[in-house]
Design an enzyme around this catalytic site. Structure first.
Site, PDB file in Angstrom:
ATOM      1  CG  HIS B  20      -0.394   0.195   2.533  1.00  0.00           C
ATOM      2  ND1 HIS B  20      -1.154   0.438   3.649  1.00  0.00           N
ATOM      3  CD2 HIS B  20       0.891   0.164   2.973  1.00  0.00           C
ATOM      4  CE1 HIS B  20      -0.363   0.541   4.707  1.00  0.00           C
ATOM      5  NE2 HIS B  20       0.873   0.385   4.337  1.00  0.00           N
ATOM      6  CB  CYS B  39       3.431   5.304   5.167  1.00  0.00           C
ATOM      7  SG  CYS B  39       3.927   4.351   6.596  1.00  0.00           S
ATOM      8  CG  HIS B  45       5.362   0.529   2.618  1.00  0.00           C
ATOM      9  ND1 HIS B  45       4.706   1.707   2.370  1.00  0.00           N
ATOM     10  CD2 HIS B  45       4.872   0.075   3.802  1.00  0.00           C
ATOM     11  CE1 HIS B  45       3.869   1.971   3.358  1.00  0.00           C
ATOM     12  NE2 HIS B  45       3.944   0.984   4.242  1.00  0.00           N
ATOM     13  CG  HIS B  47       2.719  -3.632   6.320  1.00  0.00           C
ATOM     14  ND1 HIS B  47       3.767  -3.275   7.128  1.00  0.00           N
ATOM     15  CD2 HIS B  47       2.206  -2.467   5.838  1.00  0.00           C
ATOM     16  CE1 HIS B  47       3.877  -1.953   7.149  1.00  0.00           C
ATOM     17  NE2 HIS B  47       2.948  -1.438   6.354  1.00  0.00           N
ATOM     18  CG  ASP B  85      -2.599 -13.326   0.250  1.00  0.00           C
ATOM     19  OD1 ASP B  85      -1.784 -12.615   0.863  1.00  0.00           O
ATOM     20  OD2 ASP B  85      -2.378 -14.515  -0.049  1.00  0.00           O
ATOM     21  CG  HIS B  86       0.682 -12.511  -2.485  1.00  0.00           C
ATOM     22  ND1 HIS B  86       0.302 -13.160  -1.334  1.00  0.00           N
ATOM     23  CD2 HIS B  86       2.018 -12.654  -2.576  1.00  0.00           C
ATOM     24  CE1 HIS B  86       1.371 -13.691  -0.767  1.00  0.00           C
ATOM     25  NE2 HIS B  86       2.435 -13.395  -1.490  1.00  0.00           N
ATOM     26  CD  GLU B 129       0.665  -0.874   9.167  1.00  0.00           C
ATOM     27  OE1 GLU B 129      -0.052  -0.346   8.309  1.00  0.00           O
ATOM     28  OE2 GLU B 129       1.326  -0.226   9.999  1.00  0.00           O
TER      29      GLU B 129
END
Lengths: 141, 139
Positions: B20, B39, B45, B47, B85-86, B129
């Site tokens: 994100h 951020c 980047h 998580h 996801d991904h 996170e």
């Protein structure tokens, strides 16, 4: 109100089986947990007690006392046991030893002891079956 | 749901990896940098998020369960994992008009799961996170 939590661990085996169902239905609903040879987990119990700190001791309850109560009432009965075969509340035809029912049973084993200790009440019991799965009982709240 | 002696809770934790970038269109470049710091990196980047889903309801006497874990797993897989996801969270339609902070991701996960586990009810979603910060939403 202050909340105090004590953690303990026990290792036990169990299986899920509803005596009133066919084998097919048990296997369909419970999957691998229906294997009647059993399987096991390293459970973690978290017992949370609520109350006002005693003005003299600063304790909600004495943690040494709570540790001993968890050992006597829960670990003595559950640790290194087969829950279905050795624990009365999970005997054949009684409650299935799911994580939810273990949380309720631990609550029932501890509630009166904690209430009798003077001022504090049992707030919550959380049972981790694995680090990623847990159930909680708050007395029906 | 009202209180009853057999009301209990069940939870499972799932891992979701996504990228994100925190950037608010309403703020200037400088204001974004000030608000979001690293951020705000335009390249984004990522998580490894932990999604903890807490379900509440009556323990069914026939099964000893609040909610069959297979039902919960399927709901989370179909509505959360397959969607997020991904992926790059900024590209999801939910985050066109809101910044994909973990607060907003937590609320989004709650909203997509809200009716997926009936008759049990969704009691709370927690999104971690990193090991040092987490967010919770209960509706």
């Amino acid at each position: 109100m202050v909340f105090l939590t004590r953690r303990a661990t026990f290792s036990a085996s169990h299986y899920y089986w509803n005596e009133t169902w066919t084998a097919e239905k048990n296997e369909q609903v419970f999957g691998r947990c229906a294997n009647r040879n059993g399987h096991g987990h390293n459970y973690t119990v978290e017992v949370t007690v609520a109350g006002e700190p005693d003005p003299v001791t600063g304790f909600v309850v004495d943690l040494k006392w709570l540790k001993a109560v968890i050992e006597d009432e829960v670990l003595e009965a559950y640790d290194h046991r087969h829950l279905n075969l050795e624990v009365p509340e999970f005997a054949r035809g009684k409650a299935i030893p799911t994580t939810e029912n273990i949380a309720i049973s631990v609550w029932n084993r501890l509630r009166a002891k904690v209430a009798g200790a003077g001022g504090a009440t049992l707030e919550r019991v959380r049972i981790y079956e694995t680090p990623d799965i847990f159930a909680e009982y708050r007395g029906g709240r | 749901m009202s209180d009853s002696p057999n009301r209990a809770y069940f939870a499972r934790r799932y891992m979701l990896s996504a990228s994100h970038r925190l950037h608010a269109d309403a703020l200037s470049k400088e204001e974004n940098l000030q608000a979001y710091g690293k951020c705000n990196n335009p390249n984004g980047h990522g998580h490894n998020y932990v999604i903890e889903v807490l379900v509440g309801g009556s323990v069914d006497p026939a099964t000893g369960m609040v909610c069959n874990m297979m039902v919960l797993d399927n709901a989370v897989h179909e509505r959360v994992m397959q969607r997020f996801d991904h992926t790059n969270l900024n590209l999801d339609p939910l985050f066109v008009n809101q910044v994909p902070t973990t607060e907003n991701l937590c609320r989004a996960v709650y909203e997509v799961l809200i009716d997926a586990i009936q008759p049990a009810e969704l009691a709370r979603v927690r999104v971690e996170e990193t090991e040092n910060n987490f967010f919770e939403y209960s509706g």
